[in-house]
Structures are given as C-alpha cells and as structure tokens.
Design an enzyme around this catalytic site. Structure first.
Site, PDB file in Angstrom:
ATOM      1  N   LYS A  73       8.867   9.294   6.553  1.00  7.32           N
ATOM      2  CA  LYS A  73       9.068   8.699   5.231  1.00  7.32           C
ATOM      3  C   LYS A  73       9.268   7.208   5.376  1.00  7.32           C
ATOM      4  O   LYS A  73      10.045   6.775   6.219  1.00  7.32           O
ATOM      5  CB  LYS A  73      10.334   9.314   4.589  1.00  7.32           C
ATOM      6  CG  LYS A  73      10.598   8.813   3.184  1.00  7.32           C
ATOM      7  CD  LYS A  73       9.804   9.601   2.165  1.00  7.32           C
ATOM      8  CE  LYS A  73       9.812   8.950   0.780  1.00  7.32           C
ATOM      9  NZ  LYS A  73       8.764   7.915   0.634  1.00  7.32           N
ATOM     10  N   LYS A 109       6.681   4.073   8.633  1.00  7.26           N
ATOM     11  CA  LYS A 109       6.473   2.818   7.903  1.00  7.26           C
ATOM     12  C   LYS A 109       5.012   2.436   8.005  1.00  7.26           C
ATOM     13  O   LYS A 109       4.327   2.794   8.962  1.00  7.26           O
ATOM     14  CB  LYS A 109       7.321   1.699   8.520  1.00  7.26           C
ATOM     15  CG  LYS A 109       7.595   0.546   7.578  1.00  7.26           C
ATOM     16  CD  LYS A 109       8.709   0.893   6.631  1.00  7.26           C
ATOM     17  CE  LYS A 109       9.161  -0.254   5.772  1.00  7.26           C
ATOM     18  NZ  LYS A 109      10.485   0.063   5.198  1.00  7.26           N
ATOM     19  N   THR A 193      17.320   1.062  -4.930  1.00  7.79           N
ATOM     20  CA  THR A 193      17.750   0.378  -3.698  1.00  7.79           C
ATOM     21  C   THR A 193      18.995  -0.454  -4.014  1.00  7.79           C
ATOM     22  O   THR A 193      20.006  -0.398  -3.308  1.00  7.79           O
ATOM     23  CB  THR A 193      16.615  -0.522  -3.158  1.00  7.79           C
ATOM     24  OG1 THR A 193      15.453   0.276  -2.986  1.00  7.79           O
ATOM     25  CG2 THR A 193      16.996  -1.170  -1.846  1.00  7.79           C
ATOM     26  N   ASN A 224      12.594  -7.032  -5.894  1.00  3.03           N
ATOM     27  CA  ASN A 224      13.078  -5.820  -6.568  1.00  3.03           C
ATOM     28  C   ASN A 224      14.562  -5.571  -6.277  1.00  3.03           C
ATOM     29  O   ASN A 224      15.366  -5.426  -7.201  1.00  3.03           O
ATOM     30  CB  ASN A 224      12.213  -4.629  -6.124  1.00  3.03           C
ATOM     31  CG  ASN A 224      12.690  -3.343  -6.754  1.00  3.03           C
ATOM     32  OD1 ASN A 224      13.578  -2.676  -6.234  1.00  3.03           O
ATOM     33  ND2 ASN A 224      12.129  -2.992  -7.895  1.00  3.03           N
ATOM     34  N   SER A 350      13.650   8.241  -3.651  1.00  3.10           N
ATOM     35  CA  SER A 350      12.319   8.713  -3.260  1.00  3.10           C
ATOM     36  C   SER A 350      12.387  10.202  -2.924  1.00  3.10           C
ATOM     37  O   SER A 350      11.503  10.984  -3.299  1.00  3.10           O
ATOM     38  CB  SER A 350      11.817   7.970  -2.019  1.00  3.10           C
ATOM     39  OG  SER A 350      11.174   6.775  -2.387  1.00  3.10           O
TER      40      SER A 350
HETATM   41  N1  GLU Z   1      10.767   0.664   1.497  1.00  2.86           N
HETATM   42  C1  GLU Z   1      12.032   1.255   1.235  1.00  2.86           C
HETATM   43  C2  GLU Z   1      12.914   1.192   2.472  1.00  2.86           C
HETATM   44  O1  GLU Z   1      12.720   0.375   3.345  1.00  2.86           O
HETATM   45  C3  GLU Z   1      11.940   2.645   0.646  1.00  2.86           C
HETATM   46  C4  GLU Z   1      11.206   3.647   1.464  1.00  2.86           C
HETATM   47  C5  GLU Z   1      10.951   4.952   0.750  1.00  2.86           C
HETATM   48  O2  GLU Z   1      11.353   5.144  -0.372  1.00  2.86           O
HETATM   49  O3  GLU Z   1      10.320   5.780   1.391  1.00  2.86           O
HETATM   50  O4  GLU Z   1      13.873   1.903   2.572  1.00  2.86           O
END
Ligand code: GLU
Length: 416
Positions: A73, A109, A193, A224, A350
């Site tokens: 994820k 990622k 977040t 964001n 998420s």
């Molecule tokens: N990009 C966000 C992070 O670094 C969210 C990742 C997600 O929701 O999978 O945590």
C-alpha cells in the site's frame, strides 16, 4: 535524502535508522538485514503523447517493500527528483506506517520522474494512464494498492482507476484509494492525513498537560496535508504564525489569517497581509511551540537542527527530519512525532476506503472520522507506551513496534 543505490539497502537514511536500533539493542543484526531490502521493485520507461504530437519516454517506479501483513500500500508521487532510491525509502516507511497503525496492509510506493507543472491536464491524463498500464500486472486490490502522494490527487486516481478497470474488464474500485467520492472514494479522505496528525498532536498535548488553545504553530508546506492542518489547528484555537510553500514563506508572530491563507492558496498563490517574508532557512528556526514540516524530505538535518526552537515537531511530510537530527532533537527534549505515526491518517482512511469498496457500502463522514480517531488514538497510545517503557524516542518506539508486528507475521508465515 541521501540514497545509496550500490548497497541495495533502502537508502543510507533508513539504513542509518536501522543501524541505530541495532546499536541500542532494540533490534538484532539479522532483523536489520531482513528489513534492508524490498521484496519487489519495478522500473518502467513508458511512452506518452504530448500536446504537440511528439512522444516522450517517462521513467516510473513501483516498489513493494513488504507484504507480510497484507497487500502492498502506498501513494504515487509525481516529482522531477523522484528516483528508485527515494521510492524504496518511501515504500519502507509505508510498511512501517501501516504496521504502526495496525491496519492489515503492507508497504509500497510509486513515482514518476516528472515536474507536473510543465504538463497540461491532457498530458497528465495520458502520462497517468500510461504509467498504470506499465505497472498494471503487479497492482491489484489484493496485491498492491496505490493512492495519491506529492503532486497527485483524486483526479489522477480516477484516471488511473479507469485505465486499470479497462485492463481487467470489470469494476475494481479497491485497486486505488484516495479516489473522488463519485468514483468510490471515502468521505474524509481528502483531509485525513492532516486530521490524523491533529489527533496524535492533541493526544501528545494532553499527556504533556498543554492546552491546544494559543499554541504557536509553523507549517512548512501548504499542499494537501499542510493546508488542511492549518484549518483544523486554527479551528482548535491554535495560532498559525508561519506558513510556507515552494514559492513563499509568510510569518507573523501575532498569527496569520488562516481563511486568507486558504483562499489565496486556492486562487493560486499563497499570500497574507501583515506577514513578513523570511528566507526558507530562517523560517524553520523561528520561536514556536509546534513545527510542522509538511513538504518534502530533509527539512531538518544536522545543518539546522541546533537552531530549531520548537517544543514539538509533527512530521506530516515523509522523512522531513534526518536520522542524526532526530537523535539530537530527542536529546534536547524536543518531542518529534515521527512521520510513520504523524501522517498515517491518510493511509488509515485509504484502508477504510478499501473496506467500503469491498463491501460496496459507504459510511458518512462522521463514521469515517470516528474510526480514524479510534485507530490513530490506539496507535499513539502504543507508541507513547513503548517509548516510556524503553525510554526511547517516539521514532525508535514506532520503528520497533512496527518491525515487531511485521516480524510476527513473517514468522507465522514461515518467512523469518
Ligand atoms: N501517500 C500517503 C502516504 O505517504 C498515503 C498513502 C495511501 O493512502 O496509500 O502515507
């Protein structure tokens, strides 16, 4: 961020963090080795057509760091400085983040090496679709679930979802999270977040017997996470005395008008009347109670750590405090709430989005936020207790907790 491609370690930064845990006898040498390499890494060079008719080859990456606790994820970043090494580090952090939050997901990622400001909306759509096409075999709601990250958003997720569903020939909304609500997104995801960070910050203030009201906050980065954090903290009576983005820094010790910051950012250029412009370096070093790095990595390093005056640092960005600086801040008595806890609210919602997609039943904003609160509060308590029990920093506590949770799953699977 210093990345060592040669050693195949995630990056020198995470290697340093892992080594520090070994030195403190918090993990063993063999556990460190086990976490030093990602399980799967994909590099793609894919073509996309530009508005002038020409075709350009773009480089992209997807890393699945660990999947012992669930599907990989993690977000997809669009940035000119994206590299394989950076994506590896961020995927490593996602594995730990999901484990700290105790949600059934692994870590991954993705990234595309582009400066999105240089492309039209049509070009970005074609690049987004082409990237998903290039990585489509390794993602899936039970394999690896992307989401937004730096410079990507709900619109980009909607294009990517559409492209993926064309490939599989059926609806699979759970393959991507951070989607707009109209295509299966979750209420609350857009600001989760920031809200997750605010929840853990409030819990820490409670433990330190500090009132939220009147706390002076500096926020570096007004994307964001940073902009929603400004709004949520102002609603709780805190005073935003500094706000910055990649083009400007604004500072006023008597407080900035958050409505004005949000409106000006929305209109394209962050601005506030009665604000001084400082150099980006000076900006971080001003007197404040809470410093929130919410931009990119390495905002606080050995070069400026000695001049940081905040009592609390809330890492809304990923890896904004370097390993050496983190240790020094802990020794000075500064409370650093590490990224893998501070910004976990995004991936938590998420996860809740994925649960709603899987059951095809959607919750109200209130229900989502209550669940977020419950998960973040538990994660904070786990990290806080671990740090008190072992007399270690929140970061070390969060790392140890996460690593042990992942190792438990690996051992049960017979992989460690
Ligand atoms: N990009 C966000 C992070 O670094 C969210 C990742 C997600 O929701 O999978 O945590």
């Amino acid at each position: 961020m210093v990345v060592d491609e040669e050693t195949a370690l995630v990056s020198t930064e995470s290697a340093v963090f892992l080594q520090k845990l070994v030195d403190k006898n918090l993990i063993s040498e063999s556990e460190k080795q086990f976490f030093s390499k990602p399980r799967k890494m994909l590099l793609v060079n894919f073509p996309a057509r530009l508005d002038d008719g020409s075709i350009k080859l773009f480089s992209g990456y997807r890393v699945q760091y660990n999947t012992a606790r669930g599907p990989a994820k993690g977000g997809i970043r669009f940035h000119q400085d994206v590299s394989f090494g950076e994506v590896k580090l961020l995927a490593f952090l996602m594995s730990l983040k999901c484990a700290v939050a105790n949600i059934p997901l692994g870590g991954g990622k993705g990234g595309v090496e582009i400066d999105p400001r240089k492309y039209s909306a049509g070009e970005l759509e074609r690049i987004s679709r082409a990237y998903i096409n290039a990585i489509k075999e390794i993602i899936g709601e039970r394999k690896d679930i992307p989401a937004p990250d730096v410079n990507t958003n709900g619109q980009v997720m909607a294009w990517m979802l559409d492209e993926y569903e064309k490939f599989v020939g059926e609806k699979q909304p759970g393959v991507i999270t951070g989607k707009p609500i109209a295509v299966g997104g979750s209420h609350g995801r857009s600001y989760s977040t920031a809200l997750g960070g605010v929840i853990v910050l409030e819990k820490l203030l409670e433990r330190l017997k500090m009132q939220p009201k009147g706390q002076r906050v500096i926020i570096q980065g007004f994307g964001n996470a940073g902009s929603h954090a400004a709004r949520l903290l102002a609603e709780r009576g805190m005073k935003i005395i500094g706000a910055s983005d990649s083009s400007t820094t604004l500072f006023n010790e008597s407080g900035l008008d958050v409505a004005e910051l949000l409106a000006s950012k929305g209109a394209g250029a962050l601005f506030a009347k009665n604000a001084r412009k400082l150099s980006p370096a000076d900006f971080l070093e001003q007197e404040c109670d809470i410093l929130i790095p919410a931009a990119l990595s390495d905002a606080i390093t050995g070069a400026n750590e000695g001049r940081i005056k905040a009592k609390i640092v809330l890492e809304l960005a990923n890896a904004p405090v370097s390993p050496g600086a983190d240790e020094k801040l802990f020794e000075k008595g500064v409370f650093v709430i590490p990224d893998i806890l501070a910004n976990a609210g995004g991936v938590v919602v998420s996860y809740l989005e994925g649960v709603q997609n899987a059951s095809n039943y959607y919750w109200t904003e209130k229900v989502v936020n209550e669940k977020l609160d419950e998960i973040m509060t538990q994660a904070f308590t786990d990290v806080f207790d671990e740090s008190r029990r072992k007399n270690i920093s929140f970061r070390n506590a969060a790392y140890v907790l996460a690593i042990n949770r992942i190792l438990t799953a690996e051992k049960l699977r017979g992989n460690y």
